[in-house]
Design an enzyme around this catalytic site. Sequence first.
Site, mmCIF file in Angstrom:
data_model
loop_
_atom_site.group_PDB
_atom_site.id
_atom_site.type_symbol
_atom_site.label_atom_id
_atom_site.label_comp_id
_atom_site.label_asym_id
_atom_site.label_seq_id
_atom_site.Cartn_x
_atom_site.Cartn_y
_atom_site.Cartn_z
ATOM 1 C CG ASN A 130 -0.555 0.495 2.263
ATOM 2 O OD1 ASN A 130 0.101 -0.989 2.830
ATOM 3 N ND2 ASN A 130 -0.201 0.786 3.304
ATOM 4 C CB SER A 131 3.004 2.771 1.650
ATOM 5 O OG SER A 131 3.663 1.781 2.425
ATOM 6 C CB SER A 257 18.123 -4.336 3.411
ATOM 7 O OG SER A 257 19.523 -3.152 4.110
ATOM 8 C CE1 TYR A 290 14.311 -3.411 7.919
ATOM 9 C CE2 TYR A 290 16.980 -3.173 7.264
ATOM 10 C CZ TYR A 290 15.768 -2.728 6.594
ATOM 11 O OH TYR A 290 15.314 -2.334 5.137
#
Length: 412
Positions: A130-131, A257, A290
Site C-alpha cells: 500500500n506504500s 537489504s 532490522y
Amino acid sequence: MAALKYAGMDDTDSDDELPPGWEERSTKDGWVYYANHDEMKTQWEHPKTGKKKRCAGDLPYGWEQETDEKGQTLYVDHINKRTTYFDPRQAFTVEDVVVKPKRYDGNTAALEILQGRDLSDKVVLITGGNSGIGFETAKSFALHGAHVILACRNLSLASKAVSAIQQEWHKARVEAMMCNLASLRSVREFAESFKAKKLPLHILICNAAVCTQPWSLTEDNLESTFQICHLGHFLLVQCLQDVLRRSSPARVVVVSSESHRFTDLLDSCGKVDLALLSPSRKDYWSMLAYNRAKLCNILFSNELNRRLSPHGVTCNALHPGNMMYTSIHRSWWLMTFLFTLARPFTKSMQQGAATTVYCAVAPELEGLGGMYFNNCFRCLPSIQAQDHSSAASLWELSERLVAERSVGIQAL
C-alpha cells in the site's frame, strides 16, 4: 535486382521502404504481412527484400489491443488518449532472431523492465503493497495486466492504494486483502481466504517490513521486527506452498537489504539463536534487530529455493537500493531527519521497485533461484548468508516457532 528494376520497385531510398500501392500490416499475434492495394492481394514476404518479419515484443506501455464493431483490430493509447488501426509494434519489426536480454542498473525504473510485457495471465501477491516500494511494485504489475493482490494490515490505506492504481488505468485488476504479519493467526486466515478464491499464484513478493521500531512483542509473544520481517512471511509461504506448486513455474521474491552484512545470528554452538532474533527489551537495539531480520530473509530465500525448486517454484532475494526515502523509518525521528536531508540524492520509488520486478519476471531467471540481487545484478551476500547450515538451522527454528503457535501446519 534486375527484376525489381523492371517492375519499378527499386526507386526508393531504402530496401525496407515499400513500393507505391503497398501497405504493411500485422496480425494479432505480431506477424507482419503486406497488402498490395493495386492487385488486391496480401503476402508474408516483403515485396522488395523477400524477408519475413515480426513485431518485436508486446505492445508498448499504455497501449491495448481491441476490436471494433466491424471486427477489425484497433489499438488504444491510454496515455495519450488516442485510437489507431496502426499497430505501434510495427515501428520495431525485426527478423525472427533471438534477442539478447537487456541489461539494467540502479537508474532503471520498474516500468522500464515491464515495458511491452503482457502479464494478463499472471496473479501477483505482494505484502505491504500500500506504500513505498511495495506500492510501486504493485502498480507496475497492475498497469501491465496482472491480477494484483495487496496483502496489508491496514485495509483503509490498502483500499486507497487500490483506488490510486485504478485511477491510472480503469481496467487494472487490483484488490486488497487483510494480512497482519504481526499475527500468525491473521496470516493463516489470509491464506485460507486467498485459497477460497481458487486463483493460481505465479509471483509472491515478500515485501513488507518495519525498521527502527521501539521494542514490542506481538500477540504471538515474539519481537515484532523479527516476526513481521521474517516469521510472518515464512508462515505465509508455508500456507501457500501448494498453490505455488500448482501454479508452476512460479517465483517467490524476498526483499532484503544490504544491512544484512552487519550482524550475526549464531550462538556459541553455531546454531541460530532465538535470543538474538527475538531479544528481550534490555537487549534490544532497533537497527540491529532490522539487520538480523534482513539476514533471515536471505537465508530463508536460499532454503526455500532448495526445497521448492524441484517443484517448479524458485526464490531469490534482493536489496532494493541504497538511500531511498520511504516511510519504513517513521518510528525513529533521527533516521527520518537524516533521510530528509539526503532525499535529493536518493532513488525514486520506481527505481527502488525495479530489482523486485526484475527478479519476478526476467526471462533469463526462469528456473533459477537461490541468488541475491542488487540494482538488477546478481551479487554475493555476506558469508553467513551463503551458509547452508545456517539456512537449515533458521528453517528448523522457524518451523518450531509456528508449530508451537498453531495446529496442523504442514512442513515444506
